[in-house]
Design a protein around this motif. Structure first.
Motif, PDB file in Angstrom:
ATOM      1  N   ILE A  40       0.765  -0.988   0.484  1.00 38.78           N
ATOM      2  CA  ILE A  40      -0.034   0.039  -0.127  1.00 38.78           C
ATOM      3  C   ILE A  40       0.297   1.015   0.041  1.00 38.78           C
ATOM      4  CG2 ILE A  40      -2.141  -0.717   1.157  1.00 38.78           C
ATOM      5  CD1 ILE A  40      -0.908   0.101   4.078  1.00 38.78           C
ATOM      6  N   ASP A 139      -0.357   9.960   5.720  1.00 40.77           N
ATOM      7  CA  ASP A 139      -0.169   8.679   4.663  1.00 40.77           C
ATOM      8  C   ASP A 139      -1.064   7.185   5.789  1.00 40.77           C
ATOM      9  OD1 ASP A 139      -1.143   6.563   3.434  1.00 40.77           O
ATOM     10  OD2 ASP A 139       1.478   6.577   2.453  1.00 40.77           O
ATOM     11  N   LYS A 142      -6.888   6.104   8.585  1.00 40.55           N
ATOM     12  CA  LYS A 142      -7.347   7.410   8.069  1.00 40.55           C
ATOM     13  C   LYS A 142      -8.213   8.035   9.112  1.00 40.55           C
ATOM     14  CE  LYS A 142      -5.140   6.068   4.594  1.00 40.55           C
ATOM     15  NZ  LYS A 142      -3.662   6.177   4.613  1.00 40.55           N
ATOM     16  N   ASP A 165      -2.866  11.098   1.987  1.00 39.57           N
ATOM     17  CA  ASP A 165      -2.756  10.373   0.572  1.00 39.57           C
ATOM     18  C   ASP A 165      -4.266   9.348   0.906  1.00 39.57           C
ATOM     19  OD1 ASP A 165      -2.168   8.717  -1.369  1.00 39.57           O
ATOM     20  OD2 ASP A 165      -1.477   7.066   0.306  1.00 39.57           O
ATOM     21  N   ASN A 166      -4.442   8.768  -0.466  1.00 40.85           N
ATOM     22  CA  ASN A 166      -6.553   8.226   0.418  1.00 40.85           C
ATOM     23  C   ASN A 166      -7.497   8.883   0.250  1.00 40.85           C
ATOM     24  OD1 ASN A 166      -3.541   5.957   1.730  1.00 40.85           O
ATOM     25  ND2 ASN A 166      -4.475   5.336  -0.275  1.00 40.85           N
ATOM     26  N   ARG A 169      -9.981   6.676  -1.896  1.00 40.36           N
ATOM     27  CA  ARG A 169     -10.909   5.823  -1.688  1.00 40.36           C
ATOM     28  C   ARG A 169     -11.490   4.579  -2.484  1.00 40.36           C
ATOM     29  NH1 ARG A 169      -8.242   3.386   2.676  1.00 40.36           N
ATOM     30  NH2 ARG A 169      -8.237   1.997   0.866  1.00 40.36           N
TER      31      ARG A 169
HETATM   32  C1  DHB Z   1      -5.009   1.382   1.150  1.00 39.62           C
HETATM   33  C2  DHB Z   1      -3.780   2.346   1.085  1.00 39.62           C
HETATM   34  C3  DHB Z   1      -3.234   3.283   1.001  1.00 39.62           C
HETATM   35  O1  DHB Z   1      -2.351   3.703   0.313  1.00 39.62           O
HETATM   36  C4  DHB Z   1      -2.989   2.992   2.554  1.00 39.62           C
HETATM   37  O2  DHB Z   1      -2.385   4.392   3.006  1.00 39.62           O
HETATM   38  C5  DHB Z   1      -3.419   2.158   3.344  1.00 39.62           C
HETATM   39  C6  DHB Z   1      -4.060   1.052   3.144  1.00 39.62           C
HETATM   40  C7  DHB Z   1      -5.932  -0.006   0.976  1.00 39.62           C
HETATM   41  O3  DHB Z   1      -5.237   0.302  -0.807  1.00 39.62           O
HETATM   42  O4  DHB Z   1      -6.148  -0.573   1.624  1.00 39.62           O
END
Ligand code: DHB
Ligand code: SAH
Ligand code: MG
Length: 227
Positions: A40, A139, A142, A165-166, A169
């Motif tokens: 990830i 990052d 979340k 980041d993210n 989702r």
């Molecule tokens: C996921 C992706 C990410 O970039 C992260 O920081 C945490 C989880 C994921 O796809 O689950």
């Protein structure tokens, strides 16, 4: 020749040209995989964007929340101005141990300062001598994105960049609440950003090797400090 509209294939095309891997980056990905950590990390072209962001503002003090095996940390470190440092925060002792090996082998032990523990505690304990940061990359978990963002702004100088980041989702962030704590946490951050006078913020969707996601990018406005 790679062709077609599959975002992952186009990412391969872009990264092959503009964000090729090297020994240290390979080491981070390989070490993560060998330790059974999830893949990830940011994509190579996203990592390079972090490097470019750091370079663009001549960042000397960079903070990262969520290290994993240090892949994004390597990119951030490469964007530092001379004498600069990255502080990176990681909850899991196992991840921290792997990342420390990666940094050591990359010759970055004096440049990257990894603090293991819950990021909220590390951030709250951060003395003024380490702040203010020029660039923060968030990052980690979340659900706490808003708490991290708030502390990042408090620990940053006017003009600092905060990148999260993210932010998207797979689009779930814009759906009615489902009980997904990650999507809810990101939505909470986006709602708060809309009314946060300390920053100018935007959010962008991304597609590519990491699927459909996104970034928040914010700049800390003048006179935002000391709150
Ligand atoms: C996921 C992706 C990410 O970039 C992260 O920081 C945490 C989880 C994921 O796809 O689950
Ligand atoms: N930035 C990395 C990926 C980070 S993945 C890269 O792109 O290469 C998210 C990381 O956040 C994981 O390693 C996870 O253990 C860590 N994390 C989760 N909760 C945390 C917390 N409360 N404090 C600090 N780190 C946390
Ligand atoms: Mg991420």
């Amino acid at each position: 020749m790679i062709s077609g509209t599959d975002p992952a294939r186009i990412d391969a095309f872009l990264c092959e040209r503009l964000a090729p891997s090297d020994a240290a980056l390979d080491d981070a990905l390989r070490s993560a995989a060998e330790a059974g950590m999830p893949a990830i990390n940011v994509a190579p072209n996203q990592g390079k964007l972090l490097m470019i962001a750091a370079m663009a503002i001549s960042a000397r003090r960079v903070l990262e929340v969520g290290t994993l095996a240090g892949y994004s940390t390597l990119w951030l470190a490469r964007g530092l101005a001379p004498g600069g440092r990255v502080v990176t925060l990681e909850l899991e002792a196992r991840h921290a141990a792997v990342a420390r090996g990666v940094f050591e082998r990359a010759g970055l032990r004096g440049v990257i300062d990894l603090r293991q523990g819950p990021a909220l505690e590390s951030l709250r304990a951060m003395p003024g001598v380490e702040a203010p940061f020029d660039l923060v990359f968030i990052d980690a978990d979340k659900a706490l994105a808003l708490e991290y963002f708030d502390l990042a702004v408090r620990l940053s100088r006017p003009g600092a960049l905060v990148i999260v980041d993210n932010a998207v989702r797979g689009g779930s962030v814009a759906d009615p609440p489902t009980g997904d704590a990650s999507a809810a946490g990101m939505r909470r951050l986006l709602d708060a950003l809309a009314g946060d006078p300390r920053v100018a913020a935007t959010a962008l969707q991304t597609v590519g090797s990491k699927g459909h996601d996104g970034f928040v990018a914010a700049v800390v406005l003048p006179a935002a400090g000391a709150r």
